[in-house]
Write an enzyme that holds these catalytic residues in place. Structure first.
Site, short mmCIF file in Angstrom:
data_model
loop_
_atom_site.label_atom_id
_atom_site.label_comp_id
_atom_site.label_asym_id
_atom_site.label_seq_id
_atom_site.Cartn_x
_atom_site.Cartn_y
_atom_site.Cartn_z
N HIS A 195 0.82 -1.21 0.00
CA HIS A 195 0.00 0.00 0.00
C HIS A 195 0.85 1.25 0.00
O HIS A 195 0.43 2.29 -0.49
CB HIS A 195 -1.01 -0.05 1.14
CG HIS A 195 -2.10 -1.02 0.83
ND1 HIS A 195 -2.04 -2.34 1.21
CD2 HIS A 195 -3.21 -0.89 0.07
CE1 HIS A 195 -3.09 -2.96 0.73
NE2 HIS A 195 -3.82 -2.11 0.04
N GLU A 437 -10.88 -10.63 -5.33
CA GLU A 437 -9.43 -10.59 -5.15
C GLU A 437 -8.90 -11.84 -4.47
O GLU A 437 -7.73 -11.93 -4.12
CB GLU A 437 -9.00 -9.31 -4.43
CG GLU A 437 -9.87 -8.89 -3.27
CD GLU A 437 -9.53 -7.51 -2.72
OE1 GLU A 437 -8.52 -6.91 -3.11
OE2 GLU A 437 -10.29 -7.03 -1.86
N ASP A 461 -4.32 -8.08 -4.83
CA ASP A 461 -4.50 -9.24 -3.97
C ASP A 461 -4.74 -10.51 -4.78
O ASP A 461 -4.28 -11.58 -4.40
CB ASP A 461 -5.65 -9.00 -2.98
CG ASP A 461 -5.19 -8.14 -1.83
OD1 ASP A 461 -4.12 -8.45 -1.26
OD2 ASP A 461 -5.85 -7.14 -1.51
N CYS A 508 -9.89 -2.49 -10.37
CA CYS A 508 -9.32 -1.35 -9.65
C CYS A 508 -7.94 -1.66 -9.10
O CYS A 508 -7.33 -0.83 -8.42
CB CYS A 508 -10.25 -0.89 -8.54
SG CYS A 508 -10.56 -2.18 -7.32
C1 PEP Z 1 -6.38 -4.89 -4.94
O1 PEP Z 1 -6.13 -5.77 -4.14
O2 PEP Z 1 -6.11 -4.95 -6.16
C2 PEP Z 1 -7.02 -3.63 -4.49
C3 PEP Z 1 -7.44 -2.73 -5.34
O3 PEP Z 1 -7.14 -3.45 -3.14
P1 PEP Z 1 -5.91 -3.05 -2.21
O4 PEP Z 1 -4.73 -2.77 -3.10
O5 PEP Z 1 -6.30 -1.86 -1.44
O6 PEP Z 1 -5.72 -4.27 -1.38
MG MG Z 2 -7.03 -5.70 -2.18
#
Ligand code: PEP
Ligand code: MG
Length: 576
Positions: A195, A437, A461, A508
């Protein structure tokens, strides 16, 4: 002498600047002189932080399962004892009063004194106990920094335009570094979809992670070139190399500026397939860039960033105030609010996951929310209230079983009933979607599609879990391959399930924001992208140059190619 170090590329862009080496827990610690009338409040702040740190440690000790090895309980007791000792419970308070300085500075002075004393000891074992001091200090810093008065947030001019080098960094550190105006960052650990890395991309800060032992090779104040696209750091560069990178830096700036003409243009392939382009946002301040980049809405609002600088869970009113502001800022464009995806590399509180061997496989996201009503219910209530103000969609992260959807829906129904009784406004038709995910969810996307209003694929994920690599571990990031046929098939299955059920499926994850994969994703059938604002126009540029028919052909082939090099070749040919 010129040297080149290779790490993992995080965010595109080149930075050239002097290096400042930081210790994470010292990152934000600078001395602030207080006025006479500010001292009492600062003493109170430190007392509160000490009490909270002790409270958290006691809580952990009490919650330890009886099967936990005795050393772990002893380890916590040691830290508790340290916090209760005058060395921490009295001395820093005295320093705040006497030196009229901020609490962090007092703790740092005390830490330096204790560490120096430990280092003078002959006993090797005792010498290593300085780690315990650091652990206790780190805990105190974290608590203090969560309750930092605004005046302590003054940008540190020392860091302006510097390239920060650290062992590792967490999302809040990066927010602070941006505030200080750093040009880029290098870390010795970390993966491209942690993140922290995602945040760096959305903030447009060039960075390289996983540069092992970087602190051994790069010195304080040394000028380096940081190439966030290729993941390299060059030190001791000669004038010719510096000039070349400066030219590349300028070319990238021109390219980005040139993309501005696309702002109002529709996103559509050469053969007329319309594509929806939404934005991912992490921080409230990102909402300005959503409109600036011409996104048609927000496809992912990572609400957990709302929790990161809090000591307690935000309450319903705080959630609601934030969402209300966002709905207003979006002026009729849809806002997809993802319920808190806390846990793993977005820990909340002092010690979440500290004792979980695999936090990414543990109590995170919807699992944690369902376990902790005091976290989840205020957020759900605020989202439901916000739905009365504009087009709000709610999205559930990390679904692995359809029952989780049902449980969330049950809570939503209960809250709506109460709101109806009390005359509180909400939109009964607010779409509720879920993130795909987890591989099991992707394989059964049809079952999820039957109970949700939309799906969104989280590739960060999905790749982590399907290839079985920790997304923050640079040792295995070479396996982080969006072209892995297993990953591509899971994406294809999800898109197909959405299509059959007649519900929208977006993506996303970071794969959607990487222009190398735009054509392939269109070929797989994706027509909704949600990407960070800084990447949006580049993705639109890629979409507008895509032949969907040709992309479909390559995508079909790629699903069955076992050889990695051959897959890259096929992708390069599609992108050429
Ligand atoms: C992902 O896992 O692709 C996602 C968009 O969520 P995060 O990156 O916040 O886990
Ligand atoms: Mg995620």
């Amino acid at each position: 002498m010129t040297f080149t170090l290779h790490g993992v590329a995080v965010s595109r862009g080149i930075a050239i600047g002097r290096v400042h080496v930081v210790e994470r827990h010292h990152l934000e610690i600078s001395e602030i002189r207080l006025a006479e009338d500010e001292v009492a409040a600062e003493v109170e702040r430190l007392e509160a932080a000490l009490a909270l740190a002790r409270h958290h440690l006691r809580q952990i000790r009490d919650d330890i399962p009886s099967t936990t090895p005795a050393e772990i309980a002893a380890f916590i007791d040691t830290h508790l004892l340290m916090l209760e000792d005058a060395a921490f419970s009295e001395e820093p308070l005295r320093l705040v009063r006497e030196l009229r300085c901020n609490a962090e500075w007092a703790v740092k002075l005390q830490r330096d004194k204790l560490v120096a004393a430990f280092e003078e000891m002959d006993d090797a074992y005792l010498r290593t106990r300085r780690d315990d001091v650091d652990n206790v200090v780190e805990r105190l810093f974290r608590t203090l920094l969560r309750h930092k008065p605004l005046r302590h947030e003054m940008p540190d001019q020392k860091l302006k335009d510097m390239i920060v080098l650290a062992r590792d960094l967490a999302p809040p550190d990066l927010v602070l570094l941006q505030h200080h105006g750093v040009a880029g960052f290098i870390t010795e650990h970390g993966g491209p979809t942690s993140h922290m890395s995602i945040l760096a991309r959305s903030m447009g800060i060039p960075g390289v992670v996983g540069l092992h032992h970087a602190r051994r090779y790069i010195e304080e104040d040394e000028t380096v070139i940081l190439d966030g696209e290729d993941g390299v750091v060059i030190g001791g560069a000669e004038a010719g190399i510096l000039a070349e990178y400066r030219a590349r830096q300028a070319a990238r700036t021109r390219f980005i500026a040139g993309l501005q003409v696309l702002r109002e243009a529709p996103a559509q392939t050469l053969d007329g397939v319309p594509i929806s382009l939404q934005a991912n946002v992490e921080l409230a301040s990102d909402f300005r860039s959503v409109r600036d980049c011409g996104a048609s809405g927000v496809g992912l609002y990572r609400t957990e960033f709302l929790f990161l600088d809090h000591a307690d869970y935000p309450d319903e009113e705080e959630h609601f105030a934030t969402y209300r502001q966002m709905v207003a800022a979006l002026d009729g464009a849809p806002l997809t609010i993802r319920t808190a995806d806390l846990g793993a590399d977005k820990p909340f509180g002092q010690d979440d996951g500290a004792f979980a061997a695999n936090p990414a496989l543990g109590l995170r996201a919807v699992r944690l929310c369902l376990r902790e009503p005091s976290l989840f219910w205020p957020q759900l209530r605020a989202i439901i209230r916000a739905s009365a103000l504009g087009p709000v969609r709610m999205m559930i992260p990390m679904l692995s079983a359809v029952e989780e959807v049902r449980q969330v829906r049950d809570i939503v129904t209960t809250i709506r009933k109460e709101f109806t009784r009390r005359g509180i406004a909400f939109d009964a038709a607010m779409p509720i979607g879920g993130m795909i995910e987890v591989p099991a969810a992707a394989m059964c996307a049809d079952l999820f599609a039957a109970e949700l209003d939309f799906l969104s694929i989280g590739t960060n994920d999905l790749i982590q879990y399907s290839v079985a690599i920790d997304r923050v571990n640079d040792e295995v990031s070479y396996l982080y391959d969006p072209l892995n046929p297993g990953v591509l098939r899971l994406i294809a299955t999800t898109l197909e399930a959405g299509d059959k059920a007649g519900i929208p499926v977006a993506m996303c994850g970071e794969m959607a924001g990487d222009p190398r994969y735009t054509r392939l994703l269109i070929g797989l059938g994706l027509n909704e992208f949600s990407v960070h604002p800084s990447a949006l126009l580049e993705i639109k540029h890629a979409i507008n140059g895509t032949s969907a028919a040709r992309a479909r052909e390559t995508a079909g082939q790629l699903l069955g190619v076992s050889d990695g090099a051959q897959r890259r070749e096929l992708l390069d040919a599609l992108n050429a």
